[in-house]
Design a protein around this motif. Structure first.
Motif, PDB file in Angstrom:
ATOM      1  N   ARG A  26      31.241  40.017  48.460  1.00  0.00           N
ATOM      2  CA  ARG A  26      31.216  41.450  48.173  1.00  0.00           C
ATOM      3  C   ARG A  26      32.315  42.144  48.967  1.00  0.00           C
ATOM      4  O   ARG A  26      32.530  41.856  50.129  1.00  0.00           O
ATOM      5  N   TYR A  27      32.978  43.084  48.300  1.00  0.00           N
ATOM      6  CA  TYR A  27      34.007  43.887  48.947  1.00  0.00           C
ATOM      7  C   TYR A  27      33.522  45.307  49.209  1.00  0.00           C
ATOM      8  O   TYR A  27      34.008  45.970  50.111  1.00  0.00           O
ATOM      9  N   PHE A  28      32.575  45.760  48.396  1.00  0.00           N
ATOM     10  CA  PHE A  28      32.047  47.117  48.519  1.00  0.00           C
ATOM     11  C   PHE A  28      30.534  47.039  48.606  1.00  0.00           C
ATOM     12  O   PHE A  28      29.898  46.386  47.780  1.00  0.00           O
ATOM     13  N   ASP A  29      29.965  47.696  49.597  1.00  0.00           N
ATOM     14  CA  ASP A  29      28.517  47.681  49.754  1.00  0.00           C
ATOM     15  C   ASP A  29      27.856  48.631  48.767  1.00  0.00           C
ATOM     16  O   ASP A  29      28.408  49.665  48.396  1.00  0.00           O
ATOM     17  N   PHE A  47      24.870  48.387  37.489  1.00  0.00           N
ATOM     18  CA  PHE A  47      25.225  46.979  37.658  1.00  0.00           C
ATOM     19  C   PHE A  47      26.324  46.801  38.690  1.00  0.00           C
ATOM     20  O   PHE A  47      27.228  47.624  38.783  1.00  0.00           O
ATOM     21  N   GLU A  48      26.237  45.716  39.408  1.00  0.00           N
ATOM     22  CA  GLU A  48      27.340  45.247  40.236  1.00  0.00           C
ATOM     23  C   GLU A  48      28.143  44.303  39.347  1.00  0.00           C
ATOM     24  O   GLU A  48      27.578  43.480  38.628  1.00  0.00           O
ATOM     25  N   VAL A  49      29.461  44.423  39.369  1.00  0.00           N
ATOM     26  CA  VAL A  49      30.319  43.647  38.476  1.00  0.00           C
ATOM     27  C   VAL A  49      30.867  42.436  39.236  1.00  0.00           C
ATOM     28  O   VAL A  49      31.464  42.579  40.301  1.00  0.00           O
ATOM     29  N   ILE A  50      30.662  41.256  38.656  1.00  0.00           N
ATOM     30  CA  ILE A  50      31.002  40.003  39.311  1.00  0.00           C
ATOM     31  C   ILE A  50      32.018  39.237  38.464  1.00  0.00           C
ATOM     32  O   ILE A  50      31.805  39.036  37.265  1.00  0.00           O
ATOM     33  N   LEU A  51      33.107  38.803  39.094  1.00  0.00           N
ATOM     34  CA  LEU A  51      34.027  37.872  38.446  1.00  0.00           C
ATOM     35  C   LEU A  51      33.422  36.488  38.626  1.00  0.00           C
ATOM     36  O   LEU A  51      33.077  36.093  39.749  1.00  0.00           O
ATOM     37  N   TYR A  52      33.304  35.747  37.545  1.00  0.00           N
ATOM     38  CA  TYR A  52      32.593  34.477  37.574  1.00  0.00           C
ATOM     39  C   TYR A  52      33.404  33.398  36.864  1.00  0.00           C
ATOM     40  O   TYR A  52      33.973  33.644  35.799  1.00  0.00           O
ATOM     41  N   ASP A  53      33.464  32.220  37.443  1.00  0.00           N
ATOM     42  CA  ASP A  53      34.108  31.089  36.796  1.00  0.00           C
ATOM     43  C   ASP A  53      33.433  29.817  37.285  1.00  0.00           C
ATOM     44  O   ASP A  53      32.833  29.784  38.360  1.00  0.00           O
ATOM     45  N   LEU A  56      34.450  22.978  36.145  1.00  0.00           N
ATOM     46  CA  LEU A  56      33.614  21.875  35.668  1.00  0.00           C
ATOM     47  C   LEU A  56      33.947  20.540  36.321  1.00  0.00           C
ATOM     48  O   LEU A  56      33.049  19.765  36.650  1.00  0.00           O
ATOM     49  N   LYS A  57      35.223  20.245  36.516  1.00  0.00           N
ATOM     50  CA  LYS A  57      35.626  18.934  37.046  1.00  0.00           C
ATOM     51  C   LYS A  57      35.089  18.677  38.446  1.00  0.00           C
ATOM     52  O   LYS A  57      34.830  17.543  38.816  1.00  0.00           O
ATOM     53  N   VAL A  58      34.953  19.731  39.229  1.00  0.00           N
ATOM     54  CA  VAL A  58      34.444  19.561  40.592  1.00  0.00           C
ATOM     55  C   VAL A  58      33.073  20.222  40.773  1.00  0.00           C
ATOM     56  O   VAL A  58      32.555  20.294  41.872  1.00  0.00           O
ATOM     57  N   ASN A  59      32.515  20.720  39.671  1.00  0.00           N
ATOM     58  CA  ASN A  59      31.210  21.374  39.667  1.00  0.00           C
ATOM     59  C   ASN A  59      31.095  22.439  40.760  1.00  0.00           C
ATOM     60  O   ASN A  59      30.175  22.429  41.564  1.00  0.00           O
ATOM     61  N   LYS A  60      32.053  23.336  40.773  1.00  0.00           N
ATOM     62  CA  LYS A  60      32.076  24.417  41.758  1.00  0.00           C
ATOM     63  C   LYS A  60      32.082  25.754  41.028  1.00  0.00           C
ATOM     64  O   LYS A  60      32.761  25.926  40.024  1.00  0.00           O
ATOM     65  N   ILE A  61      31.323  26.691  41.565  1.00  0.00           N
ATOM     66  CA  ILE A  61      31.256  28.031  40.983  1.00  0.00           C
ATOM     67  C   ILE A  61      32.039  29.002  41.845  1.00  0.00           C
ATOM     68  O   ILE A  61      31.930  28.988  43.070  1.00  0.00           O
ATOM     69  N   PHE A  62      32.838  29.827  41.177  1.00  0.00           N
ATOM     70  CA  PHE A  62      33.555  30.916  41.838  1.00  0.00           C
ATOM     71  C   PHE A  62      32.854  32.196  41.413  1.00  0.00           C
ATOM     72  O   PHE A  62      32.634  32.434  40.223  1.00  0.00           O
ATOM     73  N   ALA A  63      32.486  33.017  42.374  1.00  0.00           N
ATOM     74  CA  ALA A  63      31.865  34.308  42.071  1.00  0.00           C
ATOM     75  C   ALA A  63      32.216  35.288  43.175  1.00  0.00           C
ATOM     76  O   ALA A  63      32.022  34.995  44.357  1.00  0.00           O
ATOM     77  N   GLU A  64      32.766  36.426  42.773  1.00  0.00           N
ATOM     78  CA  GLU A  64      33.029  37.493  43.741  1.00  0.00           C
ATOM     79  C   GLU A  64      32.986  38.830  43.028  1.00  0.00           C
ATOM     80  O   GLU A  64      33.210  38.931  41.823  1.00  0.00           O
ATOM     81  N   GLN A  65      32.680  39.856  43.813  1.00  0.00           N
ATOM     82  CA  GLN A  65      32.645  41.206  43.272  1.00  0.00           C
ATOM     83  C   GLN A  65      34.030  41.570  42.739  1.00  0.00           C
ATOM     84  O   GLN A  65      35.045  41.220  43.338  1.00  0.00           O
ATOM     85  N   ASP A  66      34.059  42.232  41.603  1.00  0.00           N
ATOM     86  CA  ASP A  66      35.315  42.632  40.976  1.00  0.00           C
ATOM     87  C   ASP A  66      35.948  43.776  41.780  1.00  0.00           C
ATOM     88  O   ASP A  66      35.390  44.866  41.855  1.00  0.00           O
ATOM     89  N   LEU A  67      37.080  43.505  42.375  1.00  0.00           N
ATOM     90  CA  LEU A  67      37.792  44.539  43.144  1.00  0.00           C
ATOM     91  C   LEU A  67      38.251  45.701  42.275  1.00  0.00           C
ATOM     92  O   LEU A  67      38.342  46.829  42.739  1.00  0.00           O
ATOM     93  N   THR A  68      38.560  45.433  41.009  1.00  0.00           N
ATOM     94  CA  THR A  68      39.108  46.474  40.135  1.00  0.00           C
ATOM     95  C   THR A  68      38.025  47.370  39.556  1.00  0.00           C
ATOM     96  O   THR A  68      38.326  48.458  39.075  1.00  0.00           O
TER      97      THR A  68
END
Length: 115
Positions: A26-29, A47-53, A56-68
């Motif tokens: 999170r960047y903004f509380d 809603f809180e807006v989350i960038l999500y990806d 698959l190859k390494v089974n890792k999830i990227f998730a962070e609050q959308d700065l924009t």
């Protein structure tokens, strides 16, 4: 729904998934009086807006609050999804009218805010 990302029998209800059991940066509380991040909107954020990806190859999830666009009201969330162009797939690219203005790979998810 035009060229939106949902076609056929799919509906907007399908996109209302939360980022369950995934810690994200999170960047903004959140405060109870936080407003929608869309310029000119005076509505309280729903809603809180989350960038999500998902890598698959390494089974890792990227998730962070959308700065924009860290917070959205329901009206703008619906508009953001209806007017999105692209495929909601891991490592894909979707052009949204409000979120992900830095064109990161992946897609937007929305986490409902508790009022």
């Amino acid at each position: 729904m035009g060229d939106g990302i949902f076609k056929g029998k799919e509906s907007l209800a399908k996109i209302r998934k939360v980022v369950d059991n995934v810690d994200f940066k999170r960047y903004f509380d959140y405060t109870t009086d936080i407003r929608c991040s869309i310029e000119g909107c005076e509505s309280t954020a729903d809603f809180e807006v989350i960038l999500y990806d998902h890598y698959l190859k390494v089974n890792k999830i990227f998730a962070e609050q959308d700065l924009t666009c860290p917070f959205m009201c329901k009206k703008h969330m619906d508009e953001n999804e209806v007017n999105a162009k692209g495929d909601r797939v891991p490592r894909g690219r979707i052009n949204y009218p409000f979120s992900n203005q830095h064109s990161a790979q992946g897609y937007t998810k929305y986490s409902p805010l508790v009022q």
